[in-house]
Design a protein around this motif. Sequence first.
Motif, PDB file in Angstrom:
ATOM      1  N   ALA A 100       5.369   6.924  41.674  1.00  0.00           N
ATOM      2  CA  ALA A 100       4.858   7.598  42.859  1.00  0.00           C
ATOM      3  C   ALA A 100       5.856   7.569  44.016  1.00  0.00           C
ATOM      4  O   ALA A 100       5.745   8.355  44.958  1.00  0.00           O
ATOM      5  N   CYS A 101       6.822   6.657  43.961  1.00  0.00           N
ATOM      6  CA  CYS A 101       7.759   6.480  45.075  1.00  0.00           C
ATOM      7  C   CYS A 101       9.076   7.232  44.874  1.00  0.00           C
ATOM      8  O   CYS A 101       9.792   7.479  45.850  1.00  0.00           O
ATOM      9  N   LEU A 102       9.410   7.567  43.637  1.00  0.00           N
ATOM     10  CA  LEU A 102      10.640   8.305  43.378  1.00  0.00           C
ATOM     11  C   LEU A 102      10.396   9.809  43.536  1.00  0.00           C
ATOM     12  O   LEU A 102       9.312  10.309  43.263  1.00  0.00           O
ATOM     13  N   ILE A 108      17.870  10.735  39.138  1.00  0.00           N
ATOM     14  CA  ILE A 108      18.026   9.324  39.514  1.00  0.00           C
ATOM     15  C   ILE A 108      19.380   9.108  40.191  1.00  0.00           C
ATOM     16  O   ILE A 108      19.484   8.378  41.186  1.00  0.00           O
ATOM     17  N   GLY A 109      20.413   9.789  39.687  1.00  0.00           N
ATOM     18  CA  GLY A 109      21.744   9.654  40.284  1.00  0.00           C
ATOM     19  C   GLY A 109      21.764  10.117  41.725  1.00  0.00           C
ATOM     20  O   GLY A 109      22.343   9.456  42.596  1.00  0.00           O
ATOM     21  N   GLU A 110      21.136  11.265  42.004  1.00  0.00           N
ATOM     22  CA  GLU A 110      21.099  11.781  43.373  1.00  0.00           C
ATOM     23  C   GLU A 110      20.368  10.821  44.306  1.00  0.00           C
ATOM     24  O   GLU A 110      20.805  10.582  45.442  1.00  0.00           O
ATOM     25  N   GLN A 111      19.267  10.253  43.832  1.00  0.00           N
ATOM     26  CA  GLN A 111      18.479   9.357  44.677  1.00  0.00           C
ATOM     27  C   GLN A 111      19.195   8.027  44.913  1.00  0.00           C
ATOM     28  O   GLN A 111      19.143   7.467  46.012  1.00  0.00           O
ATOM     29  N   LEU A 112      19.880   7.539  43.891  1.00  0.00           N
ATOM     30  CA  LEU A 112      20.626   6.287  44.048  1.00  0.00           C
ATOM     31  C   LEU A 112      21.805   6.458  44.993  1.00  0.00           C
ATOM     32  O   LEU A 112      22.058   5.604  45.847  1.00  0.00           O
ATOM     33  N   GLU A 113      22.535   7.557  44.834  1.00  0.00           N
ATOM     34  CA  GLU A 113      23.691   7.804  45.698  1.00  0.00           C
ATOM     35  C   GLU A 113      23.263   7.948  47.157  1.00  0.00           C
ATOM     36  O   GLU A 113      23.962   7.500  48.071  1.00  0.00           O
ATOM     37  N   GLU A 114      22.098   8.550  47.373  1.00  0.00           N
ATOM     38  CA  GLU A 114      21.586   8.705  48.734  1.00  0.00           C
ATOM     39  C   GLU A 114      21.237   7.348  49.346  1.00  0.00           C
ATOM     40  O   GLU A 114      21.331   7.155  50.558  1.00  0.00           O
ATOM     41  N   ALA A 115      20.831   6.398  48.490  1.00  0.00           N
ATOM     42  CA  ALA A 115      20.433   5.074  48.976  1.00  0.00           C
ATOM     43  C   ALA A 115      21.623   4.205  49.365  1.00  0.00           C
ATOM     44  O   ALA A 115      21.474   3.226  50.107  1.00  0.00           O
ATOM     45  N   VAL A 116      22.824   4.546  48.858  1.00  0.00           N
ATOM     46  CA  VAL A 116      24.013   3.737  49.164  1.00  0.00           C
ATOM     47  C   VAL A 116      24.366   3.890  50.643  1.00  0.00           C
ATOM     48  O   VAL A 116      24.494   5.008  51.154  1.00  0.00           O
ATOM     49  N   ALA A 133      29.125   7.539  43.655  1.00  0.00           N
ATOM     50  CA  ALA A 133      28.825   7.601  42.223  1.00  0.00           C
ATOM     51  C   ALA A 133      29.126   6.264  41.547  1.00  0.00           C
ATOM     52  O   ALA A 133      28.336   5.785  40.720  1.00  0.00           O
ATOM     53  N   GLN A 134      30.251   5.654  41.898  1.00  0.00           N
ATOM     54  CA  GLN A 134      30.615   4.351  41.329  1.00  0.00           C
ATOM     55  C   GLN A 134      29.629   3.267  41.766  1.00  0.00           C
ATOM     56  O   GLN A 134      29.257   2.390  40.985  1.00  0.00           O
ATOM     57  N   LYS A 146      22.157  -0.464  31.002  1.00  0.00           N
ATOM     58  CA  LYS A 146      23.525  -0.362  30.486  1.00  0.00           C
ATOM     59  C   LYS A 146      23.946   1.090  30.260  1.00  0.00           C
ATOM     60  O   LYS A 146      25.092   1.454  30.478  1.00  0.00           O
ATOM     61  N   HIS A 147      23.019   1.921  29.764  1.00  0.00           N
ATOM     62  CA  HIS A 147      23.360   3.320  29.460  1.00  0.00           C
ATOM     63  C   HIS A 147      23.137   4.165  30.711  1.00  0.00           C
ATOM     64  O   HIS A 147      22.189   4.947  30.791  1.00  0.00           O
ATOM     65  N   HIS A 148      24.044   4.004  31.654  1.00  0.00           N
ATOM     66  CA  HIS A 148      23.848   4.637  32.953  1.00  0.00           C
ATOM     67  C   HIS A 148      23.994   6.160  32.897  1.00  0.00           C
ATOM     68  O   HIS A 148      23.410   6.869  33.706  1.00  0.00           O
ATOM     69  N   GLN A 149      24.787   6.671  31.934  1.00  0.00           N
ATOM     70  CA  GLN A 149      25.020   8.115  31.894  1.00  0.00           C
ATOM     71  C   GLN A 149      23.710   8.885  31.735  1.00  0.00           C
ATOM     72  O   GLN A 149      23.458   9.871  32.442  1.00  0.00           O
ATOM     73  N   VAL A 150      22.870   8.427  30.819  1.00  0.00           N
ATOM     74  CA  VAL A 150      21.593   9.107  30.563  1.00  0.00           C
ATOM     75  C   VAL A 150      20.657   8.934  31.750  1.00  0.00           C
ATOM     76  O   VAL A 150      20.005   9.890  32.193  1.00  0.00           O
ATOM     77  N   CYS A 151      20.618   7.730  32.283  1.00  0.00           N
ATOM     78  CA  CYS A 151      19.694   7.425  33.381  1.00  0.00           C
ATOM     79  C   CYS A 151      20.019   8.240  34.632  1.00  0.00           C
ATOM     80  O   CYS A 151      19.125   8.800  35.274  1.00  0.00           O
ATOM     81  N   LEU A 152      21.291   8.330  34.975  1.00  0.00           N
ATOM     82  CA  LEU A 152      21.689   9.022  36.197  1.00  0.00           C
ATOM     83  C   LEU A 152      21.339  10.507  36.164  1.00  0.00           C
ATOM     84  O   LEU A 152      21.018  11.110  37.195  1.00  0.00           O
ATOM     85  N   LYS A 153      21.374  11.117  34.964  1.00  0.00           N
ATOM     86  CA  LYS A 153      21.099  12.552  34.856  1.00  0.00           C
ATOM     87  C   LYS A 153      19.613  12.858  34.679  1.00  0.00           C
ATOM     88  O   LYS A 153      19.215  14.027  34.689  1.00  0.00           O
ATOM     89  N   SER A 154      18.807  11.803  34.511  1.00  0.00           N
ATOM     90  CA  SER A 154      17.380  11.997  34.235  1.00  0.00           C
ATOM     91  C   SER A 154      16.575  12.141  35.518  1.00  0.00           C
ATOM     92  O   SER A 154      16.974  11.678  36.584  1.00  0.00           O
ATOM     93  N   TYR A 155      15.423  12.792  35.377  1.00  0.00           N
ATOM     94  CA  TYR A 155      14.430  12.844  36.445  1.00  0.00           C
ATOM     95  C   TYR A 155      13.421  11.721  36.203  1.00  0.00           C
ATOM     96  O   TYR A 155      13.288  11.244  35.066  1.00  0.00           O
ATOM     97  N   PRO A 156      12.714  11.263  37.238  1.00  0.00           N
ATOM     98  CA  PRO A 156      11.803  10.118  37.065  1.00  0.00           C
ATOM     99  C   PRO A 156      10.814  10.263  35.913  1.00  0.00           C
ATOM    100  O   PRO A 156      10.553   9.295  35.188  1.00  0.00           O
ATOM    101  N   HIS A 157      10.266  11.490  35.711  1.00  0.00           N
ATOM    102  CA  HIS A 157       9.253  11.656  34.660  1.00  0.00           C
ATOM    103  C   HIS A 157       9.839  11.519  33.256  1.00  0.00           C
ATOM    104  O   HIS A 157       9.093  11.365  32.282  1.00  0.00           O
ATOM    105  N   GLN A 158      11.172  11.562  33.149  1.00  0.00           N
ATOM    106  CA  GLN A 158      11.819  11.441  31.840  1.00  0.00           C
ATOM    107  C   GLN A 158      12.089   9.978  31.461  1.00  0.00           C
ATOM    108  O   GLN A 158      12.537   9.712  30.357  1.00  0.00           O
TER     109      GLN A 158
END
Length: 260
Positions: A100-102, A108-116, A133-134, A146-158
Motif C-alpha cells: 500500500a505504501c509503494l 522499484i528502481g525509480e522509487q529507490l533512486e528517488e529515495a537516495v 543507480a549504484q 541479491k538479484h537486483h536486476q530483476v527487482c529494479l525493473k519490477s513494479y510492486p505488484h510483480q
Amino acid sequence: MNILDVRNLSIELKTTTGPILAVDKVSLTMKEGEVRGLVGESGSGKSLLAQAIMGVLDDKWQVDADRFHWRGNDLMRLSPDERKQVISQDVAMIFQEPMACLDPTATIGEQLEEAVSDIELTGYFWQRRQQRAQAAIALLHKVGIKHHQVCLKSYPHQLTEALCQRVMIAMALARRPMLLIADEPTAAMESTNQGQIFRLLASLNQLKNMSVLLISHDLENVTHWTHTITVMYSGQFVEAGTTTQIFNVPFHPYTRALVD
C-alpha cells in the motif's frame, strides 16, 4: 541525550457522533542510539502512535500533546506541515503494509533512486544519475536482495509481499535516518529472513548509532534485539523498562500474559 521526547500524546478519531479516543496520554522518549521495543496486541494503537510521530495521519485524526520535542526543538509550536517537514529530515518509517505504501505506477528502481539523498551524491550533475543507480543496487544488497536486476525493473505488484517489505526497508535506510520507526518490519518474512533483517538493524544501530523504535506484537522476537521495552494495551502504556526487567519481572497482568 533524548532525541525524541513526547509527553501526554492523545489521538482522537473525529466522527459525526463525536470524537473517539484511540490513544490516551502516552509519553515516549528515545535516546540517541537506543533500540526500544513497542509491543502490544493488534489494535492497541502502536501504529497510530508511530504515524502521529511521523505526521502522516489524515485530517480525520486529531493529535494533541503537552510536549513534542525533537532534538531539543519544540515541534508543537509549528504547524502540522512544518512539523512533518522537520521530522521527515531525520526520521524514517517502515510501514506495516508495503504494497500500500509503494507507488504502483513506478518501478522499484525509480522509487529507490528517488529515495537516495542528494547529500550522498558527489561530482557533476551528469554523474549523479549513475551514482543514484549504484546506490539503489547497494541498498538492495544490504537488505538481502541479491538479484537486483530483476527487482529494479519490477513494479510492486510483480514482487512478493516479503520482497516489497525489504524494498521498503531499503528506502528507509537510503535517507540514513537518526531514528528508524519499524512497524512490524518482518511480518511477511520467514524466520530465517527475519533474523537477517534484525541483524541488519542491530548493526546499523551499533555502527551508525541509529536509534530504532521496533513495533511488534511478538514479545519473544523483540527481547533479542532491544535495550528497552514499552508495553501498550487499549491505547495506553501500561508498563515500560529495560528488556531484562520486562521479560524477567513483569508487573502488569497484561505484560505477564504476553511473557507467558
